[in-house]
Design a protein around this motif. Structure first.
Motif, short mmCIF file in Angstrom:
data_model
loop_
_atom_site.label_atom_id
_atom_site.label_comp_id
_atom_site.label_asym_id
_atom_site.label_seq_id
_atom_site.Cartn_x
_atom_site.Cartn_y
_atom_site.Cartn_z
N CYS A 40 36.20 80.95 6.46
CA CYS A 40 34.99 80.22 6.12
C CYS A 40 33.77 81.13 6.12
CB CYS A 40 34.75 79.11 7.15
SG CYS A 40 34.43 79.77 8.79
N ALA A 41 32.67 80.59 5.64
CA ALA A 41 31.37 81.23 5.76
C ALA A 41 30.53 80.36 6.68
CB ALA A 41 30.72 81.32 4.39
N ILE A 42 29.47 80.94 7.23
CA ILE A 42 28.58 80.19 8.12
C ILE A 42 27.17 80.24 7.55
CG2 ILE A 42 27.56 80.07 10.42
CD1 ILE A 42 30.39 79.91 10.74
N VAL A 43 26.54 79.10 7.54
CA VAL A 43 25.13 79.06 7.17
C VAL A 43 24.40 78.29 8.26
CG1 VAL A 43 23.48 78.13 5.49
CG2 VAL A 43 25.61 79.14 4.70
N PRO A 44 23.28 78.83 8.78
CA PRO A 44 22.52 78.05 9.75
C PRO A 44 21.87 76.90 8.98
CG PRO A 44 21.36 80.08 9.22
CD PRO A 44 22.65 80.11 8.45
N TYR A 45 21.99 75.73 9.50
CA TYR A 45 21.55 74.58 8.72
C TYR A 45 21.08 73.49 9.67
CZ TYR A 45 22.02 70.59 5.54
OH TYR A 45 21.81 69.46 4.79
N GLU A 46 19.80 73.16 9.63
CA GLU A 46 19.22 72.12 10.49
C GLU A 46 19.62 72.28 11.95
OE1 GLU A 46 19.80 68.29 8.62
OE2 GLU A 46 18.31 68.85 7.11
N GLY A 47 19.59 73.50 12.44
CA GLY A 47 19.84 73.75 13.84
C GLY A 47 21.31 73.78 14.25
N VAL A 48 22.20 73.62 13.33
CA VAL A 48 23.62 73.70 13.66
C VAL A 48 24.30 74.71 12.73
CG1 VAL A 48 23.76 71.33 14.50
CG2 VAL A 48 24.26 71.81 12.10
N ASN A 49 25.55 75.03 13.06
CA ASN A 49 26.31 75.90 12.17
C ASN A 49 26.92 75.05 11.08
OD1 ASN A 49 26.04 77.87 14.17
ND2 ASN A 49 27.94 77.22 15.15
N ALA B 91 32.10 76.99 -3.66
CA ALA B 91 31.32 76.65 -4.87
C ALA B 91 30.49 75.39 -4.62
CB ALA B 91 32.24 76.44 -6.06
N LYS B 92 31.11 74.43 -3.97
CA LYS B 92 30.42 73.18 -3.63
C LYS B 92 29.25 73.45 -2.68
CE LYS B 92 33.21 69.51 -2.71
NZ LYS B 92 33.99 68.63 -1.79
N LYS C 200 27.58 76.27 -2.29
CA LYS C 200 26.51 76.98 -2.98
C LYS C 200 25.67 76.03 -3.82
CE LYS C 200 28.53 81.55 -3.05
NZ LYS C 200 29.48 82.43 -3.70
N ALA C 201 26.35 75.11 -4.52
CA ALA C 201 25.62 74.15 -5.36
C ALA C 201 24.73 73.27 -4.49
CB ALA C 201 26.61 73.30 -6.15
N TYR C 202 25.25 72.87 -3.34
CA TYR C 202 24.50 72.01 -2.45
C TYR C 202 23.27 72.74 -1.89
CZ TYR C 202 23.31 69.12 1.53
OH TYR C 202 22.63 68.34 2.43
N LEU C 203 23.47 73.96 -1.44
CA LEU C 203 22.37 74.70 -0.81
C LEU C 203 21.32 75.15 -1.82
CD1 LEU C 203 24.57 76.61 1.73
CD2 LEU C 203 22.75 75.01 2.31
N ARG C 204 21.73 75.30 -3.07
CA ARG C 204 20.77 75.69 -4.10
C ARG C 204 19.73 74.57 -4.27
NH1 ARG C 204 24.45 77.28 -8.10
NH2 ARG C 204 24.44 75.11 -8.73
N ASP C 205 20.16 73.34 -4.05
CA ASP C 205 19.25 72.21 -4.22
C ASP C 205 18.60 71.76 -2.92
OD1 ASP C 205 19.76 72.12 -6.91
OD2 ASP C 205 21.46 70.78 -6.68
N TYR C 206 18.89 72.46 -1.84
CA TYR C 206 18.31 72.11 -0.56
C TYR C 206 16.86 72.60 -0.55
CZ TYR C 206 18.07 71.69 4.55
OH TYR C 206 17.74 71.35 5.83
N ARG C 207 15.95 71.74 -0.12
CA ARG C 207 14.52 72.07 -0.26
C ARG C 207 13.83 72.41 1.04
NH1 ARG C 207 15.17 73.61 -4.71
NH2 ARG C 207 15.55 72.22 -6.45
#
Ligand SMILES: [Zn+2]
Ligand SMILES: [Zn+2]
Length: 90
Positions: free
Chosen positions: A53-62, A71-72, A74-81
C-alpha cells in the motif's frame, strides 16, 4: 500555493508538504498494518519490504491506499480541496 504529493494529495505550504512526506515515511518505516481506505482490504506498509500500500496523511489519520486502489486514490485526492496535513482549504 498548492503543492502535491506522490498521490496528488494537496498541501497548503512547503512546510505541510515536508511534514506530510516525513509522516508517511515514518509510517512506512514502522511497517504499520491497516486497511485500505477505499476497499477495506488489509494492507502492510513497508519502506523496504513488500509493501502492499501507499500512505497519505489525511485529516489527521493514515489513509492507506492498497496497490489496486491507487488509481482510485489518486483521482479522489486530486479533487480533495483541503491541505492533507492541516486541513486548511486550498
Ligand atoms: Zn484498496
Ligand atoms: Zn497545510
Amino acid at each position: 500555493m498548492v503543492m502535491r504529493g506522490g498521490f496528488g494529495e494537496p498541501y497548503c505550504s512547503q512546510e505541510c508538504y515536508d511534514n506530510g512526506g516525513k509522516y508517511a515515511s515514518a509510517v512506512m518505516l514502522k511497517n504499520q498494518t491497516g486497511v485500505c481506505g477505499f476497499c477495506q482490504k488489509p494492507v502492510q506498509a513497508s519502506m523496504y519490504g513488500a509493501s502492499t500500500c501507499a500512505i497519505v496523511p489525511y485529516e489527521g489519520v493514515n489513509l492507506f491506499i492498497c496497490n489496486s486502489c491507487s488509481a482510485k486514490g489518486k483521482a479522489y485526492l486530486r479533487d480533495y480541496r483541503k491541505c492533507c496535513k492541516c486541513q486548511k482549504s486550498v
